[in-house]
Design an enzyme around this catalytic site. Sequence first.
Site, PDB file in Angstrom:
ATOM      1  N   CYS A 220     -31.544 -27.320 -28.047  1.00  0.00           N
ATOM      2  CA  CYS A 220     -30.117 -27.486 -28.365  1.00  0.00           C
ATOM      3  C   CYS A 220     -29.480 -26.124 -28.597  1.00  0.00           C
ATOM      4  O   CYS A 220     -29.981 -25.313 -29.367  1.00  0.00           O
ATOM      5  CB  CYS A 220     -29.999 -28.387 -29.590  1.00  0.00           C
ATOM      6  N   GLU A 221     -28.357 -25.883 -27.918  1.00  0.00           N
ATOM      7  CA  GLU A 221     -27.756 -24.561 -28.002  1.00  0.00           C
ATOM      8  C   GLU A 221     -26.984 -24.348 -29.307  1.00  0.00           C
ATOM      9  O   GLU A 221     -26.617 -23.227 -29.623  1.00  0.00           O
ATOM     10  CB  GLU A 221     -26.852 -24.297 -26.790  1.00  0.00           C
ATOM     11  N   HIS A 222     -26.755 -25.414 -30.062  1.00  0.00           N
ATOM     12  CA  HIS A 222     -26.026 -25.254 -31.327  1.00  0.00           C
ATOM     13  C   HIS A 222     -26.949 -24.849 -32.467  1.00  0.00           C
ATOM     14  O   HIS A 222     -26.535 -24.153 -33.383  1.00  0.00           O
ATOM     15  CB  HIS A 222     -25.313 -26.557 -31.699  1.00  0.00           C
ATOM     16  N   HIS A 223     -28.194 -25.304 -32.440  1.00  0.00           N
ATOM     17  CA  HIS A 223     -29.106 -25.051 -33.557  1.00  0.00           C
ATOM     18  C   HIS A 223     -30.428 -24.403 -33.128  1.00  0.00           C
ATOM     19  O   HIS A 223     -31.267 -24.108 -33.964  1.00  0.00           O
ATOM     20  CB  HIS A 223     -29.421 -26.369 -34.277  1.00  0.00           C
TER      21      HIS A 223
ATOM     22  N   GLN B 199     -27.021 -32.243 -24.563  1.00  0.00           N
ATOM     23  CA  GLN B 199     -27.493 -33.389 -23.785  1.00  0.00           C
ATOM     24  C   GLN B 199     -26.456 -33.851 -22.754  1.00  0.00           C
ATOM     25  O   GLN B 199     -26.811 -34.260 -21.645  1.00  0.00           O
ATOM     26  CB  GLN B 199     -27.850 -34.538 -24.740  1.00  0.00           C
TER      27      GLN B 199
ATOM     28  N   HIS C 214     -32.943 -35.626 -31.279  1.00  0.00           N
ATOM     29  CA  HIS C 214     -32.515 -34.247 -31.557  1.00  0.00           C
ATOM     30  C   HIS C 214     -33.068 -33.835 -32.912  1.00  0.00           C
ATOM     31  O   HIS C 214     -32.693 -34.412 -33.929  1.00  0.00           O
ATOM     32  CB  HIS C 214     -30.988 -34.164 -31.611  1.00  0.00           C
TER      33      HIS C 214
ATOM     34  N   CYS D  29     -32.330 -31.368 -34.567  1.00  0.00           N
ATOM     35  CA  CYS D  29     -31.245 -30.879 -35.440  1.00  0.00           C
ATOM     36  C   CYS D  29     -30.534 -32.024 -36.151  1.00  0.00           C
ATOM     37  O   CYS D  29     -29.879 -31.811 -37.164  1.00  0.00           O
ATOM     38  CB  CYS D  29     -30.257 -30.019 -34.660  1.00  0.00           C
TER      39      CYS D  29
HETATM   40 ZN    ZN Z   1     -28.222 -29.268 -32.396  1.00  0.00          ZN
END
Ligand code: ZN
Length: 190
Positions: free
Chosen positions: A74-77, A115, A143, A145
């Site tokens: 995941c590119e956010h976390h 995703q 996920h 995260c």
């Molecule tokens: Zn994430």
Amino acid sequence: MAIDKEKIKKAVRMILEAIGEDPNREGLRETPQRFADMLEEILEGYTNIEPEYTLFTEESDLVVISGIKFYSLCEHHLLPFFGLVHVAYLPKGKVIGLSKIVRIVQFYARRLQIQERLTMQIADAVARVTESPDVMVVSEAYHLCMMMRGVKMASPTVVAALRGEFRKDNYLKKEVYDIIAPYRLYKLPF
Ligand code: ZN
């Protein structure tokens, strides 16, 4: 784009220091190197060249490939999300080898992702490669995260990409959901 492993190693050492750890203690000494090697492997979608695909001439109404495993980041976390992808398409006189569909999924999964984008990219690639505008992709993912932190979800996130006939024809769409039903991910028991 080749990844800069020396830079990653420096950054990991800094993170270890920043959280109050001693990067020189035995268990952590090789961690920056291990982390850099791991990133190189799980993000190989950046460096790999998109594979070539062979098409076979074959008549078929509906092709469904269900339960393709994938692991992404995941590119956010920068935490993993992973699960299954189900791919359906209506061939236009040509079908693609099943292992090629798996390779398309891996190619787009092994990079920083969300995703939704992963699912769209797979649908676009399958449409391009099979030369069919009628493609449906359903992805289901856990996920980390959302499981280890925040809302602590135990159920998979589901994303669908519908193209062509699958967008217009509810019966066709339902048929795909029926076919993939035994191969879906379920809620985790915690
Ligand atoms: Zn994430």
